[in-house]
Design a protein around this motif. Structure first.
Motif, PDB file in Angstrom:
ATOM      1  N   HIS A   1       0.825  -1.208   0.000  1.00  0.00           N
ATOM      2  CA  HIS A   1       0.000   0.000   0.000  1.00  0.00           C
ATOM      3  C   HIS A   1       0.860   1.259   0.000  1.00  0.00           C
ATOM      4  O   HIS A   1       1.978   1.261   0.520  1.00  0.00           O
TER       5      HIS A   1
ATOM      6  N   ASP B   1      -3.496   4.991  -2.022  1.00  0.00           N
ATOM      7  CA  ASP B   1      -4.574   4.033  -1.779  1.00  0.00           C
ATOM      8  C   ASP B   1      -5.609   4.544  -0.772  1.00  0.00           C
ATOM      9  O   ASP B   1      -6.605   3.866  -0.515  1.00  0.00           O
TER      10      ASP B   1
ATOM     11  N   ASP C   1      -9.311   4.615  -2.049  1.00  0.00           N
ATOM     12  CA  ASP C   1      -9.886   3.279  -2.214  1.00  0.00           C
ATOM     13  C   ASP C   1     -10.169   2.608  -0.871  1.00  0.00           C
ATOM     14  O   ASP C   1     -11.209   1.973  -0.687  1.00  0.00           O
TER      15      ASP C   1
ATOM     16  N   ALA D   1      -1.887  -4.380  -1.462  1.00  0.00           N
ATOM     17  CA  ALA D   1      -3.085  -3.913  -2.152  1.00  0.00           C
ATOM     18  C   ALA D   1      -3.303  -4.888  -3.304  1.00  0.00           C
ATOM     19  O   ALA D   1      -2.372  -5.175  -4.060  1.00  0.00           O
TER      20      ALA D   1
ATOM     21  N   LEU E   1      -5.007  -5.587  -6.781  1.00  0.00           N
ATOM     22  CA  LEU E   1      -5.559  -4.843  -7.910  1.00  0.00           C
ATOM     23  C   LEU E   1      -5.947  -5.800  -9.021  1.00  0.00           C
ATOM     24  O   LEU E   1      -5.332  -6.860  -9.190  1.00  0.00           O
TER      25      LEU E   1
ATOM     26  N   TYR F   1      -8.676  -1.197  -7.610  1.00  0.00           N
ATOM     27  CA  TYR F   1      -8.424  -1.717  -6.268  1.00  0.00           C
ATOM     28  C   TYR F   1      -9.505  -2.737  -5.916  1.00  0.00           C
ATOM     29  O   TYR F   1     -10.693  -2.451  -6.004  1.00  0.00           O
TER      30      TYR F   1
END
Length: 173
Positions: free
Chosen positions: A14, A18, A21, A65, A67, A74
């Motif tokens: 991260h 971010d 999101d 994170a 994706l 995200y």
């Protein structure tokens, strides 16, 4: 920092970018239902983001994170953490695994795929004997995922006023 890929997901640590999101995800009722029970405030989301960034900086591992590999959208987070929790009895001293995915991608195998990537990385780069996870007994989807990942029931604890299951997974030698 470590980036991982599969045909459907790309995972990276991260970053500050971010925050939006995370803020959008942590107010969705299906996301918080079995975790906090209530949407997270902007302060709590900021603290969560700093927790993620800090893990990578201090410990060399953390939450990625997750994706969409094609669009870059995200999808959520998976990974590992060291977190003191106020449980009764206290949790075992090991790394905790966890996952939180946006409802739009739940039940599609994304969390399993992402956690397989995370464990493949951990087996190569970390020297953990075991990991554990803490799951509400009402969170049947997460309990099912934990079983698919090789977690076994370890003990029941009280956490945030209710019961939680501690599951344990032996890591690859």
């Amino acid at each position: 920092m470590t980036t991982l890929r599969s045909p459907r997901v790309m995972m990276r640590p991260h970053g500050l970018h971010d925050l939006r999101d995370l803020s959008e995800m942590w107010v969705i009722p299906q996301v918080v239902e079995h975790i906090s029970g209530a949407p997270l405030s902007s302060d709590e989301v900021w603290a969560k983001l700093m927790f993620h960034i800090g893990h990578w900086q201090a410990l060399g591992f953390g939450y990625w994170a997750v994706l969409d590999a094609t669009t870059g959208h995200y999808l959520g987070m998976v990974g590992f953490a060291v977190r003191p929790r106020n449980t009764e009895p206290t949790l075992p001293d090991s790394v905790e695994a966890g996952w939180v995915l946006h409802p739009k991608v739940q039940s599609k195998g994304i969390a399993f795929e992402a956690m397989q990537l995370a464990y493949a990385w951990a087996d190569e780069h970390q020297n953990w004997d075991k990991t554990h996870c803490l799951i509400s007994p009402e969170n049947l989807a997460s309990l099912k995922l934990a079983a698919r990942l090789g977690f076994q029931p370890f003990q029941e604890v009280r956490y945030r006023g209710g019961p939680s299951m501690v599951l344990e997974r032996v890591c690859a030698p």
